[in-house]
Design a protein around this motif. Structure first.
Motif, PDB file in Angstrom:
ATOM      1  N   VAL A 303      -8.957   0.558 -11.437  1.00  0.00           N
ATOM      2  CA  VAL A 303      -9.188  -0.029 -10.111  1.00  0.00           C
ATOM      3  C   VAL A 303      -8.007   0.255  -9.197  1.00  0.00           C
ATOM      4  O   VAL A 303      -8.178   0.557  -8.005  1.00  0.00           O
ATOM      5  N   MET A 304      -6.772   0.177  -9.741  1.00  0.00           N
ATOM      6  CA  MET A 304      -5.585   0.478  -8.946  1.00  0.00           C
ATOM      7  C   MET A 304      -5.639   1.910  -8.413  1.00  0.00           C
ATOM      8  O   MET A 304      -5.335   2.173  -7.233  1.00  0.00           O
ATOM      9  N   LEU A 305      -6.045   2.848  -9.268  1.00  0.00           N
ATOM     10  CA  LEU A 305      -6.155   4.242  -8.831  1.00  0.00           C
ATOM     11  C   LEU A 305      -7.255   4.402  -7.781  1.00  0.00           C
ATOM     12  O   LEU A 305      -7.102   5.161  -6.815  1.00  0.00           O
ATOM     13  N   GLN A 306      -8.353   3.675  -7.959  1.00  0.00           N
ATOM     14  CA  GLN A 306      -9.435   3.749  -6.984  1.00  0.00           C
ATOM     15  C   GLN A 306      -9.010   3.167  -5.636  1.00  0.00           C
ATOM     16  O   GLN A 306      -9.454   3.632  -4.584  1.00  0.00           O
ATOM     17  N   ASP A 307      -8.147   2.155  -5.672  1.00  0.00           N
ATOM     18  CA  ASP A 307      -7.620   1.594  -4.425  1.00  0.00           C
ATOM     19  C   ASP A 307      -6.902   2.657  -3.604  1.00  0.00           C
ATOM     20  O   ASP A 307      -6.924   2.626  -2.367  1.00  0.00           O
ATOM     21  N   VAL A 308      -6.272   3.608  -4.303  1.00  0.00           N
ATOM     22  CA  VAL A 308      -5.503   4.643  -3.613  1.00  0.00           C
ATOM     23  C   VAL A 308      -6.370   5.849  -3.267  1.00  0.00           C
ATOM     24  O   VAL A 308      -6.340   6.338  -2.131  1.00  0.00           O
ATOM     25  N   PHE A 309      -7.163   6.316  -4.227  1.00  0.00           N
ATOM     26  CA  PHE A 309      -7.852   7.592  -4.063  1.00  0.00           C
ATOM     27  C   PHE A 309      -9.304   7.469  -3.622  1.00  0.00           C
ATOM     28  O   PHE A 309      -9.871   8.439  -3.133  1.00  0.00           O
ATOM     29  N   LYS A 310      -9.925   6.294  -3.804  1.00  0.00           N
ATOM     30  CA  LYS A 310     -11.355   6.184  -3.560  1.00  0.00           C
ATOM     31  C   LYS A 310     -11.719   5.041  -2.617  1.00  0.00           C
ATOM     32  O   LYS A 310     -12.794   4.471  -2.733  1.00  0.00           O
ATOM     33  N   SER A 311     -10.824   4.742  -1.713  1.00  0.00           N
ATOM     34  CA  SER A 311     -11.100   3.650  -0.774  1.00  0.00           C
ATOM     35  C   SER A 311     -11.060   4.130   0.660  1.00  0.00           C
ATOM     36  O   SER A 311     -10.527   3.462   1.547  1.00  0.00           O
ATOM     37  N   GLY A 312     -11.592   5.291   0.894  1.00  0.00           N
ATOM     38  CA  GLY A 312     -11.692   5.800   2.255  1.00  0.00           C
ATOM     39  C   GLY A 312     -10.744   6.947   2.528  1.00  0.00           C
ATOM     40  O   GLY A 312      -9.659   7.050   1.943  1.00  0.00           O
ATOM     41  N   ASP A 356       6.217   6.528  -9.123  1.00  0.00           N
ATOM     42  CA  ASP A 356       7.011   5.900  -8.061  1.00  0.00           C
ATOM     43  C   ASP A 356       6.235   5.825  -6.747  1.00  0.00           C
ATOM     44  O   ASP A 356       6.231   4.787  -6.073  1.00  0.00           O
ATOM     45  N   THR A 357       5.587   6.916  -6.378  1.00  0.00           N
ATOM     46  CA  THR A 357       4.840   6.903  -5.119  1.00  0.00           C
ATOM     47  C   THR A 357       3.612   6.004  -5.218  1.00  0.00           C
ATOM     48  O   THR A 357       3.265   5.310  -4.255  1.00  0.00           O
ATOM     49  N   LEU A 358       2.944   6.001  -6.379  1.00  0.00           N
ATOM     50  CA  LEU A 358       1.790   5.115  -6.556  1.00  0.00           C
ATOM     51  C   LEU A 358       2.203   3.653  -6.471  1.00  0.00           C
ATOM     52  O   LEU A 358       1.532   2.832  -5.830  1.00  0.00           O
ATOM     53  N   LYS A 359       3.311   3.300  -7.135  1.00  0.00           N
ATOM     54  CA  LYS A 359       3.792   1.917  -7.097  1.00  0.00           C
ATOM     55  C   LYS A 359       4.128   1.496  -5.671  1.00  0.00           C
ATOM     56  O   LYS A 359       3.739   0.421  -5.209  1.00  0.00           O
ATOM     57  N   THR A 360       4.845   2.380  -4.956  1.00  0.00           N
ATOM     58  CA  THR A 360       5.258   2.053  -3.586  1.00  0.00           C
ATOM     59  C   THR A 360       4.047   1.861  -2.682  1.00  0.00           C
ATOM     60  O   THR A 360       3.951   0.881  -1.929  1.00  0.00           O
ATOM     61  N   PHE A 361       3.118   2.804  -2.754  1.00  0.00           N
ATOM     62  CA  PHE A 361       1.963   2.756  -1.867  1.00  0.00           C
ATOM     63  C   PHE A 361       1.067   1.561  -2.193  1.00  0.00           C
ATOM     64  O   PHE A 361       0.618   0.844  -1.287  1.00  0.00           O
ATOM     65  N   HIS A 362       0.819   1.322  -3.490  1.00  0.00           N
ATOM     66  CA  HIS A 362      -0.067   0.228  -3.868  1.00  0.00           C
ATOM     67  C   HIS A 362       0.570  -1.128  -3.589  1.00  0.00           C
ATOM     68  O   HIS A 362      -0.128  -2.082  -3.213  1.00  0.00           O
ATOM     69  N   THR A 363       1.896  -1.219  -3.743  1.00  0.00           N
ATOM     70  CA  THR A 363       2.591  -2.475  -3.426  1.00  0.00           C
ATOM     71  C   THR A 363       2.467  -2.792  -1.942  1.00  0.00           C
ATOM     72  O   THR A 363       2.277  -3.951  -1.546  1.00  0.00           O
ATOM     73  N   THR A 364       2.560  -1.756  -1.111  1.00  0.00           N
ATOM     74  CA  THR A 364       2.391  -1.956   0.335  1.00  0.00           C
ATOM     75  C   THR A 364       0.994  -2.494   0.647  1.00  0.00           C
ATOM     76  O   THR A 364       0.833  -3.404   1.471  1.00  0.00           O
ATOM     77  N   LEU A 365      -0.011  -1.944  -0.020  1.00  0.00           N
ATOM     78  CA  LEU A 365      -1.382  -2.411   0.196  1.00  0.00           C
ATOM     79  C   LEU A 365      -1.549  -3.860  -0.262  1.00  0.00           C
ATOM     80  O   LEU A 365      -2.194  -4.669   0.418  1.00  0.00           O
ATOM     81  N   TYR A 369      -2.320  -7.756   1.574  1.00  0.00           N
ATOM     82  CA  TYR A 369      -3.522  -8.438   1.071  1.00  0.00           C
ATOM     83  C   TYR A 369      -4.782  -7.578   1.171  1.00  0.00           C
ATOM     84  O   TYR A 369      -5.887  -8.077   1.318  1.00  0.00           O
ATOM     85  N   GLN A 370      -4.590  -6.256   1.093  1.00  0.00           N
ATOM     86  CA  GLN A 370      -5.751  -5.368   1.121  1.00  0.00           C
ATOM     87  C   GLN A 370      -6.327  -5.143  -0.279  1.00  0.00           C
ATOM     88  O   GLN A 370      -7.516  -4.859  -0.427  1.00  0.00           O
ATOM     89  N   VAL A 371      -5.461  -5.235  -1.305  1.00  0.00           N
ATOM     90  CA  VAL A 371      -5.883  -5.032  -2.689  1.00  0.00           C
ATOM     91  C   VAL A 371      -5.177  -6.038  -3.577  1.00  0.00           C
ATOM     92  O   VAL A 371      -4.194  -6.677  -3.175  1.00  0.00           O
ATOM     93  N   ASP A 372      -5.677  -6.169  -4.810  1.00  0.00           N
ATOM     94  CA  ASP A 372      -5.005  -7.015  -5.801  1.00  0.00           C
ATOM     95  C   ASP A 372      -3.767  -6.300  -6.324  1.00  0.00           C
ATOM     96  O   ASP A 372      -3.782  -5.081  -6.520  1.00  0.00           O
ATOM     97  N   PRO A 373      -2.676  -7.026  -6.585  1.00  0.00           N
ATOM     98  CA  PRO A 373      -1.436  -6.383  -7.047  1.00  0.00           C
ATOM     99  C   PRO A 373      -1.575  -5.829  -8.465  1.00  0.00           C
ATOM    100  O   PRO A 373      -2.354  -6.326  -9.272  1.00  0.00           O
ATOM    101  N   PHE A 374      -0.788  -4.782  -8.740  1.00  0.00           N
ATOM    102  CA  PHE A 374      -0.682  -4.210 -10.088  1.00  0.00           C
ATOM    103  C   PHE A 374       0.798  -4.293 -10.464  1.00  0.00           C
ATOM    104  O   PHE A 374       1.617  -3.490 -10.007  1.00  0.00           O
ATOM    105  N   PRO A 375       1.204  -5.249 -11.312  1.00  0.00           N
ATOM    106  CA  PRO A 375       2.622  -5.566 -11.528  1.00  0.00           C
ATOM    107  C   PRO A 375       3.391  -4.468 -12.249  1.00  0.00           C
ATOM    108  O   PRO A 375       2.810  -3.610 -12.924  1.00  0.00           O
ATOM    109  N   ASP A 376       4.726  -4.541 -12.143  1.00  0.00           N
ATOM    110  CA  ASP A 376       5.590  -3.571 -12.812  1.00  0.00           C
ATOM    111  C   ASP A 376       5.457  -3.642 -14.325  1.00  0.00           C
ATOM    112  O   ASP A 376       5.579  -2.621 -15.017  1.00  0.00           O
ATOM    113  N   THR A 377       5.236  -4.834 -14.865  1.00  0.00           N
ATOM    114  CA  THR A 377       5.081  -4.968 -16.319  1.00  0.00           C
ATOM    115  C   THR A 377       3.866  -4.188 -16.813  1.00  0.00           C
ATOM    116  O   THR A 377       3.868  -3.667 -17.928  1.00  0.00           O
ATOM    117  N   ALA A 378       2.838  -4.121 -15.964  1.00  0.00           N
ATOM    118  CA  ALA A 378       1.653  -3.347 -16.333  1.00  0.00           C
ATOM    119  C   ALA A 378       1.990  -1.857 -16.405  1.00  0.00           C
ATOM    120  O   ALA A 378       1.515  -1.142 -17.296  1.00  0.00           O
TER     121      ALA A 378
END
Length: 712
Positions: A303-312, A356-365, A369-378
């Motif tokens: 889902v985290m990957l889809q938030d980046v690559f498959k959400s428009g 690194d880029t995925l973490k940065t971009f997804h954390t910004t989202l 409050y556009q997406v659910d967070p994906f923590p560093d521990t994950a």
């Protein structure tokens, strides 16, 4: 029927200078037999009559029956007589070119088979006209039926050649088989049989798909036996089967039992049934990947990957811009497929390359409050899980080769997997919870390990018999398998030595111990300054030295005894070790160990997996595509087996010209850009495809878990 409405004016006319003779005023369209009329035009004359006009010499015939027109082209056409088949032509570049239509049709048939194209691929009048007008005027139309008949003839000839080859073969053959259900909602099932052997002259691994039969339900052991037995008889393999590789289904065991009763294999059938190791690894991994906690974790990552690559498109372009700004390659995700656990591992690896880029971009989202967070521990768990699965994934790749022996590599890979389990015992909580059931299932397989893999490993001169015994001890210690029965390791080693001796005795009785006493040259006492520094090989050398000391009192006279006490890794340089080819080695030792070399040639044909059959199913999924569901079972078998035969001629059976993944419905393809490509940070249009290749030393030896492994 032709109509005047379809008349084309300004056509060429033939009146031979006689002004009163009717002349051609137009060409008419028609729907007559294209195979005959490809050489003719239906024309209208000035007196209103219709005739057939030869495209080559211009002759007009009022009788336009197929037989009359064909006879003219074959016997009376002056233009074709002057330009006979095979006539030399001068190409534009000045080279000599011979045109033969039979050669053209043959190449078309092979192209259709190799690329899994429809038989009617060239059955197009527009293509025929294009070739005649721009490439070769003497080209003849190739219809779907003609091409299919030619393909069937090619396969029939190839099958006859295979039967003759097997009749004269002076070595044993290994079969692999598996069952496949047709895609696209079709009810049929098919069973595939592939044959593997080592050519006695070249010592090269050979493989052919020899059967792809429709296999209706029920898939009982009796029905499997009937098809395998029919295939064995059809190809004259009754006295040549050394082993048959199946997966672990119980119906396969029943089929093997019945085949044993009929063919009475050597050593009481101890080597006759080989279970697919890749299937075992798959069962071990799937044990926990389907667990709810782990599957939910993988789903969250997806889902985290889809938030980046498959959400428009806009969000996708934003991420692409971020990668460009930080000079980072953007890699489209390799989406996992539910039926292939190694695709999950590949998805992790591709994401970790841009973590690194995925973490940065997804954390910004998530901060917006556009997406659910994906923590560093994950992410930490992803990294650990990817490292753990990579060893199993690489082992699966290594034991699935086509042009090198895989049976001699199984023990090494099992050692690496056992070491992998041991290394991750104190890892993250998630992985520790995964390990216990995986190890228990892995132990069951180790206890039931087919003896052929131990004997094949012993015929690897780098390991030899002492090395196999040492690895058995290491595996049992790492998995704590001796706790319940301290004598278990000794029993396994005793059974291994017994099976090896029985196998050698069979070959000794069959072929005789030839001139061994004059050929023995001990190498155990020699040394080399450039010997391999691999710590595992060093350990094996120590074990072998102890064995040599114990046996030095009485020099063995048999080939097997002399082979056991000879240390080959002592004198092997690093270059020889890294480029070691077990088949070439045994070929060079035929004069020194004639009996053992023959035995090695047979046992090294055994396949560690049924991937050879399963890869055929991947091809058949493309051949029996959604647009070709009406292929008959006979045509499907021809297309599958002939392609494998043609690939074997070119030695490219380990590669595929078709798409790697058959489950196209599972592949998510981006509308703007192929997700399997890697986009450079400079936003160039050039695609860079990332295909990870597992690395490993070329030798057959066991390597530490940290050693890079490559498939030779």
């Amino acid at each position: 029927m032709a109509t005047k409405n379809s008349k084309v004016t300004n056509s060429k006319s033939v009146n031979n200078g006689d002004q009163s003779a009717p002349f051609v005023v137009g060409t008419l369209s028609h729907n007559r037999n294209i195979e005959v009329w490809c050489n003719w035009d239906l024309v209208e004359l000035s007196d209103g009559s219709q005739k057939a006009q030869c495209k080559h010499c211009g002759s007009l015939l009022s009788k336009d029956s197929n037989s009359t027109l064909t006879k003219h082209v074959k016997k009376y056409c002056k233009a074709l007589k002057e330009a006979t088949p095979g006539q030399v032509q001068l190409s534009k570049d000045g080279t000599i070119f011979h045109y033969e239509h039979n050669v053209t049709r043959d190449r078309m048939a092979k192209l259709v088979i190799k690329k899994a194209l429809p038989f009617g691929h060239f059955d197009d009048p527009n293509l025929t006209n294009l070739i005649r007008e721009t490439l070769q005027p003497r080209y003849k139309h190739v219809s779907r039926r003609t091409l299919k008949r030619h393909c069937l003839k090619l396969w029939e000839n190839a099958r006859k050649d295979l039967i003759v080859c097997f009749k004269n073969l002076k070595t044993s053959v290994n079969l692999t088989s598996d069952v496949w259900s047709a895609p696209h909602g079709l009810p049929e099932s098919y069973i595939c049989v592939t044959a593997h052997w080592v050519d006695p002259d070249t010592w090269q691994m050979m493989k052919r798909t020899i059967a792809f039969d429709e296999f209706p339900s029920p898939h009982t052991g009796e029905n499997i036996y009937k098809i395998i037995n029919t295939t064995i008889i059809k190809y004259s393999l009754e006295d040549k089967i050394f082993s048959i590789s199946f997966d672990n289904a119980s119906n396969n065991t029943l089929a093997i039992d019945k085949l044993k009763l009929k063919y009475k294999p050597i050593v009481d059938g101890a080597f006759y049934h080989t279970r697919c190791v890749a299937h075992i690894i798959n069962l071990v991994v799937q044990t926990r990947l389907k667990d709810k906690f782990v599957s939910d974790f993988i789903k969250a990552f997806r889902v985290m990957l889809q938030d980046v690559f498959k959400s428009g498109k806009e969000r996708y372009q934003d991420y692409k811009k971020l990668c460009k700004d930080v000079n980072q390659k953007m890699i489209g995700p390799n989406w996992d497929i539910p039926t292939r656990w190694n695709s999950t591992c590949h998805m992790f690896e591709m994401a970790l390359k841009q973590m690194d880029t995925l973490k940065t971009f997804h954390t910004t989202l998530s901060d917006d409050y556009q997406v659910d967070p994906f923590p560093d521990t994950a992410w930490s768990n992803i990294k650990t899980l990817s490292t753990f699965l990579k060893v199993l994934k690489t082992s699966t790749t290594v034991i699935s080769g086509v042009y090198y022996p895989t049976s001699s590599r199984v023990l090494s890979e099992l050692y690496l997997i056992a070491t992998n389990f041991k290394n991750f015992e104190n890892s993250s909580d998630m992985l520790r919870n995964m390990l216990k059931p995986m190890i228990e299932k892995f132990k069951k397989y180790i206890l039931d390990l087919p003896p052929v893999f131990l004997c094949a490993a012993a015929l690897n001169p780098i390991l030899n018999v002492p090395g196999v015994e040492a690895i058995i001890e290491e595996i049992y210690d790492k998995l704590d398998m001796h706790e319940e029965d301290p004598t278990l390791k000794d029993k396994v080693k005793e059974s291994f030595n017994s099976n090896l001796s029985k196998l050698y005795d069979h070959y000794l009785k069959k072929y005789g111990d030839k001139n061994h006493t004059n050929l023995f040259k001990s190498r155990s006492s020699t040394s080399n300054d450039e010997t391999v520094s691999d710590p595992i090989i060093t350990m094996l050398n120590v074990v072998r030295d102890e064995t040599v000391k114990q046996q030095r009192g009485s020099e063995p006279s048999s080939e097997l005894g002399r082979y056991k006490i000879t240390s080959y890794s002592h004198t092997m340089t690093s270059e020889e070790y890294n480029n070691f080819d077990i088949l070439s080695w045994w070929k060079s030792k035929e004069s020194e160990f004639p009996i053992l070399a023959t035995m090695a040639r047979d046992i090294l044909t055994v396949q560690a997996s049924t991937v050879a059959s399963e890869s055929v199913f991947s091809l058949s999924g493309r051949v029996l595509s959604i647009r070709r569901t009406r292929l008959t079972p006979e045509s499907l078998e021809m297309a599958i087996c002939l392609k494998d035969h043609l690939d074997a001629v070119d030695r490219v059976q380990d590669k595929t010209s078709l798409e790697d993944e058959v489950e196209l419905e599972h592949n998510i393809i981006d509308e703007e850009e192929d997700d399997s490509t890697e986009v450079e940070s400079n936003d160039s249009d050039e695609d860079c495809t990332e295909v990870p290749v597992p690395k490993r030393p070329a030798s057959e030896s066991v390597a530490p878990a940290t050693t890079k492994r490559s498939k030779k």
